[in-house]
Design an enzyme around this catalytic site. Structure first.
Site, PDB file in Angstrom:
ATOM      1  N   TYR A   1     115.431 128.217 113.857  1.00 14.29           N
ATOM      2  CA  TYR A   1     114.361 128.699 112.551  1.00 14.29           C
ATOM      3  C   TYR A   1     113.579 129.814 113.394  1.00 14.29           C
ATOM      4  O   TYR A   1     113.110 129.413 114.573  1.00 14.29           O
ATOM      5  CB  TYR A   1     113.487 128.000 111.427  1.00 14.29           C
ATOM      6  CG  TYR A   1     113.586 129.071 110.162  1.00 14.29           C
ATOM      7  CD1 TYR A   1     113.811 129.962 109.659  1.00 14.29           C
ATOM      8  CD2 TYR A   1     112.010 129.322 109.923  1.00 14.29           C
ATOM      9  CE1 TYR A   1     113.703 130.603 108.603  1.00 14.29           C
ATOM     10  CE2 TYR A   1     111.378 130.063 108.566  1.00 14.29           C
ATOM     11  CZ  TYR A   1     111.685 131.037 108.675  1.00 14.29           C
ATOM     12  OH  TYR A   1     112.081 131.617 107.453  1.00 14.29           O
TER      13      TYR A   1
ATOM     14  N   GLU B   1     107.707 131.580 103.197  1.00 10.41           N
ATOM     15  CA  GLU B   1     108.211 132.557 102.346  1.00 10.41           C
ATOM     16  C   GLU B   1     109.336 132.100 101.581  1.00 10.41           C
ATOM     17  O   GLU B   1     109.784 132.071 100.256  1.00 10.41           O
ATOM     18  CB  GLU B   1     108.772 134.169 103.200  1.00 10.41           C
ATOM     19  CG  GLU B   1     108.390 135.481 102.132  1.00 10.41           C
ATOM     20  CD  GLU B   1     107.333 135.224 101.800  1.00 10.41           C
ATOM     21  OE1 GLU B   1     107.873 136.564 100.917  1.00 10.41           O
ATOM     22  OE2 GLU B   1     106.407 135.019 102.378  1.00 10.41           O
TER      23      GLU B   1
ATOM     24  N   ASP C   1     109.385 127.433 105.720  1.00 11.94           N
ATOM     25  CA  ASP C   1     108.027 128.145 105.502  1.00 11.94           C
ATOM     26  C   ASP C   1     107.054 128.758 104.179  1.00 11.94           C
ATOM     27  O   ASP C   1     107.968 128.408 103.909  1.00 11.94           O
ATOM     28  CB  ASP C   1     107.915 129.793 106.755  1.00 11.94           C
ATOM     29  CG  ASP C   1     109.423 130.670 106.402  1.00 11.94           C
ATOM     30  OD1 ASP C   1     109.361 130.247 104.781  1.00 11.94           O
ATOM     31  OD2 ASP C   1     109.227 132.118 107.014  1.00 11.94           O
TER      32      ASP C   1
ATOM     33  N   ASP D   1     114.830 129.031 103.156  1.00 10.59           N
ATOM     34  CA  ASP D   1     113.735 128.626 104.377  1.00 10.59           C
ATOM     35  C   ASP D   1     112.500 127.509 104.823  1.00 10.59           C
ATOM     36  O   ASP D   1     111.470 127.638 103.981  1.00 10.59           O
ATOM     37  CB  ASP D   1     113.136 130.240 105.613  1.00 10.59           C
ATOM     38  CG  ASP D   1     114.607 131.035 105.455  1.00 10.59           C
ATOM     39  OD1 ASP D   1     115.363 130.536 105.892  1.00 10.59           O
ATOM     40  OD2 ASP D   1     115.189 132.458 105.690  1.00 10.59           O
TER      41      ASP D   1
ATOM     42  N   ARG E   1     111.104 131.835 112.094  1.00  8.30           N
ATOM     43  CA  ARG E   1     109.518 132.243 112.184  1.00  8.30           C
ATOM     44  C   ARG E   1     109.259 130.668 112.722  1.00  8.30           C
ATOM     45  O   ARG E   1     109.176 130.560 111.386  1.00  8.30           O
ATOM     46  CB  ARG E   1     109.623 132.946 110.710  1.00  8.30           C
ATOM     47  CG  ARG E   1     110.700 134.414 110.345  1.00  8.30           C
ATOM     48  CD  ARG E   1     110.465 134.868 108.884  1.00  8.30           C
ATOM     49  NE  ARG E   1     111.216 136.056 109.306  1.00  8.30           N
ATOM     50  CZ  ARG E   1     112.280 136.378 108.808  1.00  8.30           C
ATOM     51  NH1 ARG E   1     113.029 135.277 108.654  1.00  8.30           N
ATOM     52  NH2 ARG E   1     112.933 137.638 108.775  1.00  8.30           N
TER      53      ARG E   1
ATOM     54  N   HIS F   1     106.556 124.945 113.193  1.00  9.66           N
ATOM     55  CA  HIS F   1     108.031 124.457 112.967  1.00  9.66           C
ATOM     56  C   HIS F   1     108.599 124.244 114.812  1.00  9.66           C
ATOM     57  O   HIS F   1     107.753 124.931 115.491  1.00  9.66           O
ATOM     58  CB  HIS F   1     108.952 125.521 112.229  1.00  9.66           C
ATOM     59  CG  HIS F   1     108.830 126.005 111.341  1.00  9.66           C
ATOM     60  ND1 HIS F   1     108.503 124.832 110.347  1.00  9.66           N
ATOM     61  CD2 HIS F   1     108.681 127.009 110.235  1.00  9.66           C
ATOM     62  CE1 HIS F   1     108.310 125.437 108.882  1.00  9.66           C
ATOM     63  NE2 HIS F   1     108.064 126.974 109.066  1.00  9.66           N
TER      64      HIS F   1
ATOM     65  N   GLU G   1     118.917 131.272  99.980  1.00  6.50           N
ATOM     66  CA  GLU G   1     119.015 132.899 100.659  1.00  6.50           C
ATOM     67  C   GLU G   1     120.229 133.608 100.724  1.00  6.50           C
ATOM     68  O   GLU G   1     119.891 135.219  99.979  1.00  6.50           O
ATOM     69  CB  GLU G   1     117.878 133.007 101.606  1.00  6.50           C
ATOM     70  CG  GLU G   1     116.414 132.821 101.410  1.00  6.50           C
ATOM     71  CD  GLU G   1     116.163 131.392 102.524  1.00  6.50           C
ATOM     72  OE1 GLU G   1     115.408 131.106 102.364  1.00  6.50           O
ATOM     73  OE2 GLU G   1     117.138 130.400 102.808  1.00  6.50           O
TER      74      GLU G   1
END
Length: 908
Positions: free
Chosen positions: A294, A84, A82, A80, A296, A341, A7
């Site tokens: 990570y 998103e 997740d 990432d 989130r 996670h 990203e």
């Protein structure tokens, strides 16, 4: 050769260190596609078909990736881990479809930490893009779009000034508004307690609270008045007291689990006052630098190797006694394990905060918090001894209780203790107390405490009448027994920490959404933050009232939580996302259709009734709270302004122009009929703070037949209603402020606040001032300087922009700076200007990120200045010989364009 896409450039830089020359690591700068913000981007009539568009800022990033794929055979999507991140990978795959032909391979890899081991291991285990996670993303994106683009136009038409509504944001706003209404409806109740300072036979003192009076156990409100408290004090004073029971029990406190997203946001708010957005921004940078896992996540479990590393670090730092016999295992709280996670933890347990030497304060504080919480979560429990002592009179009429605790072994408390949302009483340590022994009041105990308040640093403080009265009252009563007055307190306003906690309890939102939800309702000016507390604005109240009256089902907590659960089922592959959309849309579109015939007047009537307890509190004289205080015959009613604010106005408008705010109250928080009274001017005219159609303002005097338009002044931008006192109000009402005669022509120079902000004026020349406060302090020398600068620029001139932040010197010379721009902030180095990517905050950008942006921008222009040699100009072919133009008239005749005519004019 393979192209790896992540990203952000910071993440790309870190990963690039771990991969060899066979990999090209590029950044997508977040999402590359989105739904166009217009009707029809989601089509419910055609199976919820979604039309995607590559953002203009993202086209260059997609082109860069496509260009790299011309020479590389594989695309590795490493966004990432997740939902998103999965969506970004899917969008990249779709956007690059034309570049992925001819057998090019596409794979997806994820890693929970950006370390060499994690990245290397992920590259060995590629997989396909997870279709279930993508479906969950599509469902959420479609729902948010349908709600926003269907409900917001209803708000615009039926509630002038309202900006927009959102599926989760509106529910979050309702929480804040309802809490505020609870506070406003709250009525404090008085109650008293009695405490005594007692001495043991060994001369040690301890405090005990009265729990039994007249042989009956006291409840909270059993001593309601000062008189009742005085009788209770006398009952304690007049009796001999003995220790009836001493009970000591061992106790233990276990450590807190490691952080997940919501608990990290809560603790950062409690300990540092950091908002959810600032917390996640700092955590993102720590993650991209490889310092933490990570950030989130709903998970609180920890990888086995991390657990063992933590235990080893604890033993090395604190000793074997601080390591529990077996590792601590924490159960995952996530409702959907597929989106959960590992916890948020340091990637290297031995990297203590002082060793990293982080330069940014937010990152430094947050890493310290995460490291301590993680280490503490694997430490031994704290061992305590809790003691309760009952002191009773022989007749059993009076009993006092003292509670205390002693920490026998600190365990995890040596490293970390969790903060609290509200202040609480800590249990103190008790002295040695023996059952059956007599205790007596400790003479002078409370007098000594009182003396500390009266005398500062051992010197007598000036004694006012109030202090003398308090001193006499205190000395006239028993020194060691006293009554203490209390009042019940309303529920506290939400902080970002308590709001996140409440949303988590209700199942509203998910880790990746908390920060954006809270930021959105503040950006829309539905809520403001004051001293870390969230307070609803009038706009927010009206939107909540409207949705609660006309779309109640869609702001219900249970409904929103159930819908979140269905979306989690989609993530797990247990539910079809289009079925979820179809069921939601069927009922929601019907509810929207029912509002089509609503008139604005009807909406305001409903809102007026709904908010009546808040808008029209009972009057002290028993009169009608809705009666107009000016004309007497008009009835007060809720009205909205074009600016989106709201106010109360007289129903006899325009004959009667009386207005008052809906939420500006007096010091007690109650709404007064005429706004908040700030004081009086020299002529005895009342100065009030009010809310009108165009926002808050101050007013001198009252509107009546003799003075239908009393002097008013709007609050300038940046001045909150809470900051306005009598002095500031008079300053505004006395504008424009005369500075004095100009030294050149003697004409008056004034300072004021106008349509375009603060200014100084001389004759017909207006010059803007940078700050509102300067209007009240500027002198003649400064005013002349500002006016002269305006004259030197000429009409429409402007001063050169000043940097927002200087980042340092470029390797090739020259300063790199972050500049304010008409279309947003940008990075500047000499003649290279690079726009900041969407979502990148100017204050958060680092030197390396700026350097990467400059290199990318300069590369597209043929290389950075000084970084690469200029190409030799191509040899021009000789132009065909033409008959030279010898006259100006002939040249002008043959020239067909303005530029040609100008060239011809110069030729002769």
């Amino acid at each position: 050769m393979a192209v790896v896409v992540v990203e952000s450039p910071a993440k790309a830089k870190t990963i690039n260190k771990y991969l060899g020359p066979d990999y090209t690591v590029l950044a997508s700068y977040g999402h590359v596609r989105d739904l166009p913000p217009k009707d029809g981007s989601v089509d419910p009539e055609h199976d919820f078909d979604m039309k995607w568009e590559v953002a203009s800022d993202s086209k260059k990033h997609v082109r860069a990736i496509a260009e790299a794929l011309k020479t590389d055979d594989e695309l590795i999507l490493a966004t990432d881990p997740d939902r998103e991140g999965e969506a970004i990978s899917w969008h990249l795959k779709e956007a690059l479809a034309s570049s992925l032909k001819k057998g090019k391979k596409v794979s997806r890899v994820t890693f929970n930490a950006i370390t060499k081991a994690a990245v290397t291991e992920a590259m060995k285990n590629p997989r396909e893009v997870d279709a279930a996670l993508v479906d969950a993303y599509l469902a959420r994106r479609a729902l948010d779009y349908l709600v926003g683009f269907t409900l917001s136009p209803v708000l615009w038409r039926k509630l002038p000034g309202a900006k927009s509504a959102g599926r989760v944001q509106s529910v979050c706003l309702r929480l804040i508004v309802e809490r505020e209404m609870e506070i406003e409806a709250f009525r404090a109740r008085e109650y008293w307690s009695v405490v005594a300072m007692l001495d043991t036979p060994r001369g040690q003192s301890f405090e005990a609270k009265l729990t039994v009076l007249g042989g009956r156990k006291l409840d909270k409100f059993d001593i309601p008045t000062a008189e009742a408290a005085e009788l209770a004090v006398q009952a304690v004073q007049s009796r001999e007291l003995r220790v009836a029971a001493v009970e000591s029990k061992p106790a233990s406190r276990n450590p807190f689990p490691p952080f997940m997203t919501s608990t990290l946001q809560q603790e950062a708010s409690r300990k540092f006052g950091m908002g959810a957005k600032a917390t996640m921004s700092a955590a993102q940078r720590l993650y991209e630098a490889g310092h933490i896992t990570y950030m989130r996540t709903d998970g609180i479990d920890m990888a086995p190797e991390a657990v063992m590393a933590a235990r080893a670090e604890i033993k090395d730092r604190f000793g074997a006694e601080y390591v529990p016999d077996s590792p601590r295992m924490y159960k995952n709280k996530a409702k959907n394990a597929q989106e959960a996670h590992e916890c948020i933890r340091p990637t290297d347990m031995s990297a203590a905060p002082e060793q990293l030497r982080l330069t940014e304060a937010d990152q430094r504080k947050l890493y310290d918090l995460i490291w301590k919480r993680t280490i503490a979560s694997q430490m031994a429990a704290a061992r305590l001894e809790r003691t309760a002592v009952d002191v009773t009179s022989p007749d059993g009429q009076v009993t006092l209780r003292a509670n205390g605790q002693v920490v026998m072994f600190d365990g995890f408390l040596k490293v970390y203790d969790e903060g609290r949302d509200e202040d609480g009483d800590d249990e103190g340590r008790l002295p040695q107390i023996m059952q059956g022994e007599t205790v007596k009041p400790a003479a002078g105990a409370y007098r000594a405490d009182f003396a500390k308040a009266v005398f500062a640093d051992g010197e007598p403080a000036p004694v006012s009448g109030d202090i003398r009265r308090a001193q006499n009252m205190m000395l006239g009563k028993a020194d060691a027994v006293k009554g203490m007055q209390h009042f019940t307190q309303p529920s506290a306003r939400y902080t970002e920490a308590t709001l996140v906690k409440r949303m988590e309890e209700l199942g509203i939102g998910r880790p990746s959404t908390y920060a954006s939800i809270i930021s959105t309702i503040q950006d829309r000016e539905y809520v403001r933050k004051d001293k870390n507390r969230l307070i609803p604005e009038d706009k927010g109240r009206l939107v909540t009232a409207f949705l609660t009256n006309f779309f109640r089902r869609y702001v219900e907590y249970d409904f929103t939580a159930e819908l979140e659960g269905e979306l989690d089922d989609v993530s797990a592959g247990e539910r079809d996302y289009k079925e979820v959309l179809a069921r939601f849309w069927r009922d929601f579109s019907a509810a929207v259709a029912e509002t089509a015939d609503l008139r604005i007047g009807e909406v305001l009537d409903r809102l007026d009734d709904f908010l009546a307890p808040h808008l029209y509190p009972a009057r002290a004289d028993g009169g009608d709270p809705r009666s107009c205080p000016v004309c007497g015959s008009g009835r007060l009613h809720l009205k909205t302004a074009r600016s989106g604010g709201a106010f109360i106005g007289c129903g006899n408008y325009p004959e009667c122009r009386y207005t008052r705010p809906i939420s500006v109250g007096d010091d007690s928080g109650a709404i007064t009929p005429d706004g908040k009274v700030l004081g009086q001017d020299e002529d005895g005219q009342p100065i009030t703070l009010r809310a009108g159609r165009f926002g808050p303002y101050v007013q001198k005097g009252e509107a009546d037949e003799a003075n239908p338009k009393p002097p008013r002044a709007s609050l300038p931008k940046g001045w909150s209603p809470e900051s306005i006192d009598l002095e500031r109000a008079l300053m505004l009402l006395n504008l424009p402020r005369p500075i004095g005669p100009h030294p050149e022509d003697g004409a008056l120079v004034e300072a004021g606040i106008g349509r375009f902000g603060p200014y100084v004026k001389h004759n017909t020349t207006y010059a803007n001032l940078p700050e509102v406060d300067e209007v009240f302090t500027i002198g003649m020398n400064r005013a002349v300087e500002v006016l002269a600068l305006k004259a030197s620029r000429g009409r429409g001139g402007s001063a050169p922009a000043q940097p927002l932040k200087e980042l340092g010197d470029h390797p090739d010379g020259g300063v790199i700076a972050v500049m304010p721009g008409r279309y947003g902030p940008y990075v500047k180095w000499e003649k290279v200007n690079a726009t900041l990517p969407k979502g990148m905050e100017p204050e958060a950008i680092t030197f390396d990120e700026a350097l990467a942006l400059i290199a990318e921008k300069a590369g597209k222009k043929g290389g950075a200045k000084k970084a690469a040699p200029k190409k030799a100009p191509a040899e021009k072919k000789p132009a065909a010989r033409k008959k030279p133009t010898t006259t100006k008239a002939a040249a002008a005749k043959t020239a067909s364009s303005t530029s040609a005519r100008k060239a011809a004019t110069k030729a002769e």
